[in-house]
Scaffold this motif. Structure first.
Motif, PDB file in Angstrom:
ATOM      1  N   ALA A   1       0.825  -1.209   0.000  1.00  0.00           N
ATOM      2  CA  ALA A   1       0.000   0.000   0.000  1.00  0.00           C
ATOM      3  C   ALA A   1       0.859   1.258   0.000  1.00  0.00           C
ATOM      4  CB  ALA A   1      -0.933  -0.014   1.210  1.00  0.00           C
TER       5      ALA A   1
ATOM      6  N   GLN B   1     -12.764   4.539  -2.531  1.00  0.00           N
ATOM      7  CA  GLN B   1     -13.036   3.803  -1.295  1.00  0.00           C
ATOM      8  C   GLN B   1     -11.772   3.557  -0.482  1.00  0.00           C
ATOM      9  OE1 GLN B   1     -14.191  -0.358  -1.635  1.00  0.00           O
ATOM     10  NE2 GLN B   1     -13.708  -0.343  -3.816  1.00  0.00           N
ATOM     11  N   TYR B   2     -10.606   3.870  -1.055  1.00  0.00           N
ATOM     12  CA  TYR B   2      -9.344   3.692  -0.334  1.00  0.00           C
ATOM     13  C   TYR B   2      -8.573   4.996  -0.139  1.00  0.00           C
ATOM     14  CZ  TYR B   2     -10.316  -1.099  -1.794  1.00  0.00           C
ATOM     15  OH  TYR B   2     -10.920  -2.312  -2.013  1.00  0.00           O
TER      16      TYR B   2
ATOM     17  N   ARG C   1     -17.699   3.245   0.544  1.00  0.00           N
ATOM     18  CA  ARG C   1     -17.120   2.742   1.791  1.00  0.00           C
ATOM     19  C   ARG C   1     -18.148   2.025   2.650  1.00  0.00           C
ATOM     20  NH1 ARG C   1     -12.576   7.273   3.588  1.00  0.00           N
ATOM     21  NH2 ARG C   1     -11.491   7.263   1.574  1.00  0.00           N
TER      22      ARG C   1
ATOM     23  N   ARG D   1     -18.376  -1.429   1.179  1.00  0.00           N
ATOM     24  CA  ARG D   1     -17.233  -2.252   1.590  1.00  0.00           C
ATOM     25  C   ARG D   1     -17.371  -2.689   3.044  1.00  0.00           C
ATOM     26  NH1 ARG D   1     -11.236  -0.119   2.893  1.00  0.00           N
ATOM     27  NH2 ARG D   1     -10.188  -2.137   3.102  1.00  0.00           N
TER      28      ARG D   1
ATOM     29  N   LEU E   1      -4.893  -2.947  -1.519  1.00  0.00           N
ATOM     30  CA  LEU E   1      -5.627  -1.913  -0.782  1.00  0.00           C
ATOM     31  C   LEU E   1      -6.771  -2.510   0.032  1.00  0.00           C
ATOM     32  CD1 LEU E   1      -5.774   0.915  -3.475  1.00  0.00           C
ATOM     33  CD2 LEU E   1      -4.294   0.794  -1.471  1.00  0.00           C
ATOM     34  N   ALA E   2      -7.385  -3.578  -0.476  1.00  0.00           N
ATOM     35  CA  ALA E   2      -8.499  -4.193   0.252  1.00  0.00           C
ATOM     36  C   ALA E   2      -8.038  -4.888   1.519  1.00  0.00           C
ATOM     37  CB  ALA E   2      -9.223  -5.185  -0.651  1.00  0.00           C
TER      38      ALA E   2
ATOM     39  N   GLN F   1      -6.176  -3.642   3.738  1.00  0.00           N
ATOM     40  CA  GLN F   1      -6.017  -2.672   4.820  1.00  0.00           C
ATOM     41  C   GLN F   1      -7.217  -2.724   5.763  1.00  0.00           C
ATOM     42  OE1 GLN F   1      -3.771   1.132   3.203  1.00  0.00           O
ATOM     43  NE2 GLN F   1      -5.489   0.660   1.882  1.00  0.00           N
TER      44      GLN F   1
END
Length: 396
Positions: free
Chosen positions: A13, A37-38, A89, A92, A259-260, A262
């Motif tokens: 990341a 979203q990140y 977000r 997610r 990234l997912a 995290q």
């Protein structure tokens, strides 16, 4: 055959963030919007978006060079950024909470089934072949008619307390097995939705709604800066100390995967009216965790819990509230999963209703006599024509 584990990806990341930060401001904004979203769009980048947007009043001719910013235009861009950021977000977080709760519920139902099986084998000496027969018939058994018939036999004194408890635990054993399988199937569907959610970039029309640029310009910028990002990322990985490892073939797909991984930032949710009162919602969530809800009630409740089908919520990520799922996750984490606690709960459920004995029936107690106050005594004496001492009064 020995399976060879794939080497860990050199992409991190921090590498992704450093590559995006070194890009031009226009490309940095484009990548952050795609990965909204990140990543967050800063206030300075919002000001750039406001100045970069074409004036809708100028439908022809050259673009004005002295673009002025207004407070209203800044507020519009900020609100749209917040809208889409909350939307992606929340999706997610919702899918993650949904998978986490379903995984724990499936494990909990399996734990209840294992403890019920142990109680049947150890306490009631049920043979192993009988337990396997119960397990095989778990999908087709109907618990409510079986429990109703068991209650009728108990009321008619046809079975003993031990037989009642044994048969009740047999039905509960099958019910817990069926619910565990149902939760595993829901978990498979939720995992698919979660993988789709964490790998979905912000769509072009959503980016255009935030930025306010034409679709042609947006597509050209997207292709330009995505290519620039992937080339810079590839060069960074080749020049890094981890170049000895094999670089991922699909850097864009690997970007979402890294990234997912995290941690997910939990959103602030307030009670939105599900089950009419918050205390009723907590009670129903607790019953769901302990497996005390009827199956037909559980299906409707889970649907309303996941999709936000309350009086103040709509079936969209923008207005969805995660209050119920967050409370469910809290109850699951705080629950006592020890075998002793599960055994105590199962034995308490399976205990038959005690029957009252005829010789122990007591006559209803008479209500206690209430003493009169001084004012009430004085009023009664006055009505009878007596004074305070009870002698006839000369006033009458």
């Amino acid at each position: 055959m020995t399976l060879v584990a794939s080497p860990p990806s050199p992409l991190t990341a921090e590498t992704i963030r450093s590559v995006i930060d070194t890009m031009p401001v226009q490309g940095r904004i484009m990548l952050k919007l795609i990965l909204l979203q990140y990543f967050d769009i800063t206030d300075e980048e919002i000001l750039y978006i406001v100045t970069d947007r074409p004036d809708p009043r100028c439908v022809a001719g050259a673009k004005p060079t002295n673009t002025t910013m207004t407070k209203e235009s800044i507020t519009v861009v900020t609100d749209r950024r917040n809208q889409y950021r909350r939307q992606v977000r929340l999706k997610r977080e919702r899918t993650w909470l949904q998978c986490d709760c379903l995984r724990k519920l499936a494990q909990l139902r399996e734990s209840f089934a294992d403890r019920a099986r142990s109680l049947l084998a150890e306490r009631f000496a049920v043979p192993a072949d009988r337990l396997e027969t119960l397990r095989a018939a778990a999908r087709t058994v109907l618990p409510r008619p079986a429990i109703r018939l068991l209650e009728e036999r108990w009321d008619a004194d046809e079975i003993s307390a031990d037989d009642y408890q044994q048969q009740w635990l047999s039905v509960e054993f099958q019910t817990q097995l069926r619910m565990a399988e149902k939760y595993r199937k829901r978990l498979d569907l939720a995992e698919r939705e979660r993988q789709s959610a964490i790998s979905s970039p912000l769509q072009d029309h959503e980016i255009g709604h935030v930025w306010g640029i034409p679709a042609g310009s947006l597509a050209a910028r997207k292709v330009k800066y995505l290519t620039q990002y992937l080339q810079a990322l590839q060069a960074t990985l080749q020049n890094s100390a981890a170049a000895t490892t094999t670089a991922p073939l699909d850097l864009w797909k690997e970007t979402f995967s890294v990234l997912a991984a995290q941690p997910i930032e939990r959103s602030m949710s307030t009670y939105d009216g599900l089950e009419k009162t918050e205390s009723a919602l907590i009670d129903k969530l607790t019953a769901l965790v302990w497996g005390n809800l009827a199956e037909e009630v559980e299906v409707k409740f889970w649907t309303s819990l996941v999709f936000g089908a309350s009086s103040n919520a709509m079936h969209s990520e923008i207005t969805r509230n995660l209050f119920g799922l967050q409370r469910l996750a809290t109850i699951l984490n705080d629950m006592d999963h020890s075998p002793e606690a599960v055994d105590e709960e199962l034995l308490k459920r399976s205990a038959p209703t005690p029957k009252p004995e005829d010789n122990l029936l007591e006559a209803p107690a008479e209500p206690p006599t209430k003493e009169l106050s001084e004012m009430q005594v004085q009023i009664l004496n006055s009505m009878r024509g007596e004074d305070v001492t009870g002698r006839p009064s000369d006033k009458w």
